[in-house]
Design an enzyme around this catalytic site. Structure first.
Site, PDB file in Angstrom:
ATOM      1  N   TYR A  15     -23.725-152.383  15.271  1.00 22.28           N
ATOM      2  CA  TYR A  15     -24.622-152.403  14.514  1.00 22.28           C
ATOM      3  C   TYR A  15     -25.532-151.105  14.088  1.00 22.28           C
ATOM      4  CZ  TYR A  15     -28.529-155.211  14.100  1.00 22.28           C
ATOM      5  OH  TYR A  15     -29.743-155.770  13.328  1.00 22.28           O
ATOM      6  N   THR A  54     -29.894-166.915  16.915  1.00 22.26           N
ATOM      7  CA  THR A  54     -30.339-167.428  15.454  1.00 22.26           C
ATOM      8  C   THR A  54     -28.701-167.304  14.358  1.00 22.26           C
ATOM      9  OG1 THR A  54     -30.529-165.268  14.554  1.00 22.26           O
ATOM     10  CG2 THR A  54     -32.374-165.912  15.131  1.00 22.26           C
ATOM     11  N   SER A 111     -38.456-170.339   7.735  1.00 22.87           N
ATOM     12  CA  SER A 111     -37.914-171.385   7.664  1.00 22.87           C
ATOM     13  C   SER A 111     -36.999-171.240   8.765  1.00 22.87           C
ATOM     14  CB  SER A 111     -37.210-172.136   6.582  1.00 22.87           C
ATOM     15  OG  SER A 111     -36.336-171.138   6.418  1.00 22.87           O
ATOM     16  N   ALA A 152     -33.047-162.804   6.622  1.00 26.00           N
ATOM     17  CA  ALA A 152     -31.679-162.383   6.801  1.00 26.00           C
ATOM     18  C   ALA A 152     -30.595-163.046   5.965  1.00 26.00           C
ATOM     19  CB  ALA A 152     -31.433-162.467   8.029  1.00 26.00           C
ATOM     20  N   GLY A 191     -39.327-165.675   4.413  1.00 31.49           N
ATOM     21  CA  GLY A 191     -37.731-165.999   4.882  1.00 31.49           C
ATOM     22  C   GLY A 191     -39.266-166.973   6.728  1.00 31.49           C
ATOM     23  N   LYS A 224     -31.108-150.605   8.539  1.00 29.75           N
ATOM     24  CA  LYS A 224     -32.733-150.753   8.807  1.00 29.75           C
ATOM     25  C   LYS A 224     -32.647-149.023   9.608  1.00 29.75           C
ATOM     26  CE  LYS A 224     -32.530-155.152  10.302  1.00 29.75           C
ATOM     27  NZ  LYS A 224     -33.146-156.209   9.729  1.00 29.75           N
TER      28      LYS A 224
HETATM   29  P1  NAD Z   1     -33.154-166.483  10.370  1.00 29.35           P
HETATM   30  O1  NAD Z   1     -30.824-166.202   9.806  1.00 29.35           O
HETATM   31  O2  NAD Z   1     -32.939-167.393  11.390  1.00 29.35           O
HETATM   32  O3  NAD Z   1     -33.517-166.422   9.275  1.00 29.35           O
HETATM   33  C1  NAD Z   1     -33.825-166.106   8.268  1.00 29.35           C
HETATM   34  C2  NAD Z   1     -34.630-166.723   7.211  1.00 29.35           C
HETATM   35  O4  NAD Z   1     -34.786-165.579   5.982  1.00 29.35           O
HETATM   36  C3  NAD Z   1     -34.737-168.187   6.815  1.00 29.35           C
HETATM   37  O5  NAD Z   1     -35.929-168.389   6.531  1.00 29.35           O
HETATM   38  C4  NAD Z   1     -33.666-168.070   5.420  1.00 29.35           C
HETATM   39  O6  NAD Z   1     -34.229-168.796   4.734  1.00 29.35           O
HETATM   40  C5  NAD Z   1     -34.253-166.796   4.426  1.00 29.35           C
HETATM   41  N1  NAD Z   1     -33.995-166.442   3.586  1.00 29.35           N
HETATM   42  C6  NAD Z   1     -31.861-166.074   3.181  1.00 29.35           C
HETATM   43  N2  NAD Z   1     -32.019-165.550   2.284  1.00 29.35           N
HETATM   44  C7  NAD Z   1     -33.194-165.885   2.151  1.00 29.35           C
HETATM   45  C8  NAD Z   1     -33.338-166.116   0.238  1.00 29.35           C
HETATM   46  N3  NAD Z   1     -32.799-164.999  -0.609  1.00 29.35           N
HETATM   47  N4  NAD Z   1     -34.639-166.280  -0.299  1.00 29.35           N
HETATM   48  C9  NAD Z   1     -35.749-166.682   0.359  1.00 29.35           C
HETATM   49  N5  NAD Z   1     -35.488-167.168   1.515  1.00 29.35           N
HETATM   50  C10 NAD Z   1     -33.835-166.622   1.934  1.00 29.35           C
HETATM   51  O7  NAD Z   1     -32.359-164.995  10.916  1.00 29.35           O
HETATM   52  P2  NAD Z   1     -33.209-164.056  11.502  1.00 29.35           P
HETATM   53  O8  NAD Z   1     -32.555-163.620  13.135  1.00 29.35           O
HETATM   54  O9  NAD Z   1     -34.944-164.662  12.171  1.00 29.35           O
HETATM   55  O10 NAD Z   1     -33.808-162.845  11.544  1.00 29.35           O
HETATM   56  C11 NAD Z   1     -34.564-162.180  10.894  1.00 29.35           C
HETATM   57  C12 NAD Z   1     -35.039-160.820  11.155  1.00 29.35           C
HETATM   58  O11 NAD Z   1     -35.101-160.712  12.197  1.00 29.35           O
HETATM   59  C13 NAD Z   1     -33.746-159.998  10.211  1.00 29.35           C
HETATM   60  O12 NAD Z   1     -34.516-158.523   9.867  1.00 29.35           O
HETATM   61  C14 NAD Z   1     -32.818-159.733  11.770  1.00 29.35           C
HETATM   62  O13 NAD Z   1     -32.306-158.435  11.133  1.00 29.35           O
HETATM   63  C15 NAD Z   1     -34.463-159.392  12.469  1.00 29.35           C
HETATM   64  N6  NAD Z   1     -34.129-159.700  13.607  1.00 29.35           N
HETATM   65  C16 NAD Z   1     -32.556-160.227  14.315  1.00 29.35           C
HETATM   66  C17 NAD Z   1     -32.267-160.409  15.572  1.00 29.35           C
HETATM   67  C18 NAD Z   1     -31.912-161.290  16.220  1.00 29.35           C
HETATM   68  O14 NAD Z   1     -31.311-161.313  17.584  1.00 29.35           O
HETATM   69  N7  NAD Z   1     -31.800-162.607  15.662  1.00 29.35           N
HETATM   70  C19 NAD Z   1     -33.264-158.875  16.638  1.00 29.35           C
HETATM   71  C20 NAD Z   1     -33.962-158.142  16.138  1.00 29.35           C
HETATM   72  C21 NAD Z   1     -34.413-158.411  14.586  1.00 29.35           C
END
Ligand code: NAD
Length: 395
Positions: free
Chosen positions: A234, A274, A49, A139, A47, A243
């Protein structure tokens, strides 16, 4: 092609290659401005990107000088369509890593599938032998189970009873009340199947069975807790259940890795704009208030600042600080009492009329468009640019 933002709800369907390149470059510059980290040398980011995964890959490569493999699911440009932002991010990352003399390869495909796991393992075997750190940062809205073929969809809903609170349309600043109906048992099950830890465990099992995990390997997945105000949708909702499952998986994985001194951690991160978080009701309004307060107090962070702290001050520091549940906390500034008291105080009075002054909705909007490469200084968005960008070293 002249590329402008085209939005549909909380999705932007276009992305700008030059803007995305600049985003990646800004994050690289931030990491280079900090002290180098004595950290891992072979890092797999699942993940990688966008969001936290992208920041992880940049920190590993430019902060630790690590070789990286990134796995992601992005689309290249097609006729009349730009590529996705993550595609452009990975193209920029690969080019910069190459310039810096760092090994980096990218695998584009469904990380939930057996095929992509096998491809990744083959590559590690061929090029590295072993991997030191695996960041699991997926995600996703859906997952196809690799063994049964069942397709699961995740939903963001409360559990037990409907939840009503304020939310904002961040495009026009309209604050309204939203009621989200509770999830069914099946929706909870499906959300856990997508965003819980089953796939993380499958990855680690496959990597270990193939003999590609280094002694002392570390793996990290990300979580979020947040304040009382968002708990119904959440922490105590469907995503919170997923989670909880992810946390249980961390314990299973640590057990499973005992013989090679490996460890799995959950890092609880800060709420940030994001592509995933903008889809959650109530959260964009909370983030707009939070950003204003954290910026005023000088403690605001983005993904890259969070990830630098994760590597330099937690994972690869002399002592690893954990909370009573054994989790890494990067939400320490967000959850500070003075910050949360201020959010709670402003929450009751925020409305459509005062949103611009009371919150940092402007910052939210800017961050949202920036995710897709828009609104960056020095880029002329009226100019033609080449949307057909190749990712070097893609498999
Ligand atoms: P994001 O949407 O920016 O990134 C998701 C990544 O997953 C991307 O690289 C996408 O290409 C990849 N992806 C999705 N489906 C895929 C698949 N089937 N195969 C391969 N790659 C796939 O998300 P984010 O907000 O950076 O979230 C990442 C983690 O961080 C999650 O577990 C999220 O719950 C956690 N998180 C996010 C926040 C927030 O506020 N954004 C806060 C705390 C924790």
């Amino acid at each position: 092609m002249i590329i402008k933002p085209k939005t549909r709800g909380f999705i932007c369907t276009t992305a700008h290659p030059e803007g995305c390149r600049q985003n990646v470059q800004e994050q690289i510059n931030y990491i280079k401005s900090k002290d180098p980290i004595k950290g891992p040398k072979k890092v797999l980011v699942i993940g990688s990107s966008t969001g936290y995964g992208l920041a992880s890959r940049i920190t590993a490569a430019f902060g630790c000088g690590a070789d990286t493999i990134g796995v992601f699911f992005e689309k290249p440009a097609e006729e009349k369509r730009t590529a996705t932002a993550g595609w452009y991010n990975m193209a920029a990352f690969e080019e910069e890593a190459k310039k810096a003399g760092l090994y980096s390869k990218s695998i584009n495909g469904d990380a939930f599938s057996d095929e992509i796991k096998e491809k990744t393992i083959e590559l590690i075997k061929k090029d590295w032998g072993k991997v030191d750190l695996i960041i699991y940062s997926l995600a996703a809205p859906r997952r196809t189970h690799p063994k049964t073929g069942e397709v699961f969809n995740s939903v963001i809903k409360p559990i037990g009873k409907p939840y009503t609170n304020k939310t904002v349309n961040f495009h026009n600043g309209e604050v309204s009340e939203i009621t989200v109906d509770p999830a069914t048992e099946d929706e909870i099950r499906q959300t856990v199947a997508v965003m819980g830890g089953e796939d993380w465990e499958m990855w680690i099992e496959a990597l270990k069975t193939a003999g590609v995990l280094a002694d002392g390997v570390i793996t990290v997945a990300f979580s979020y807790i947040g304040p009382e105000l968002t708990h119904a949708v959440y922490k105590n909702g469907t995503i919170g259940k997923a989670k909880e499952h992810l946390e249980a998986s961390a314990k299973n994985i640590t057990n499973f890795l005992k013989d090679i001194n490996g460890k799995a951690y959950i890092s609880v991160n800060k709420a940030l704009v994001t592509q995933s978080s903008s889809a959650i009701p109530v959260v964009p309004l909370y983030i707009s208030l939070l950003f204003k307060i954290m910026k005023e107090k000088g403690i605001h962070e983005g993904c890259i600042e969070q990830l630098y702290r994760l590597f330099a001050e937690r994972l690869y520091a002399n002592t690893l600080l954990l909370d009573e549940e054994g989790r890494i906390r990067l939400d320490d500034f967000e959850m500070r009492e003075d910050v949360q008291n201020e959010v709670a105080r402003l929450w009751s009075s925020v409305n459509t009329e005062n949103i611009e002054e009371t919150t940092d909705i402007k910052g939210y909007r800017e961050d949202f468009f920036k995710l897709f490469g828009f609104g960056l200084p020095g880029i002329n968005y009226d100019e033609e640019c080449n949307e057909k960008v190749d990712i070097p070293n893609i498999i």
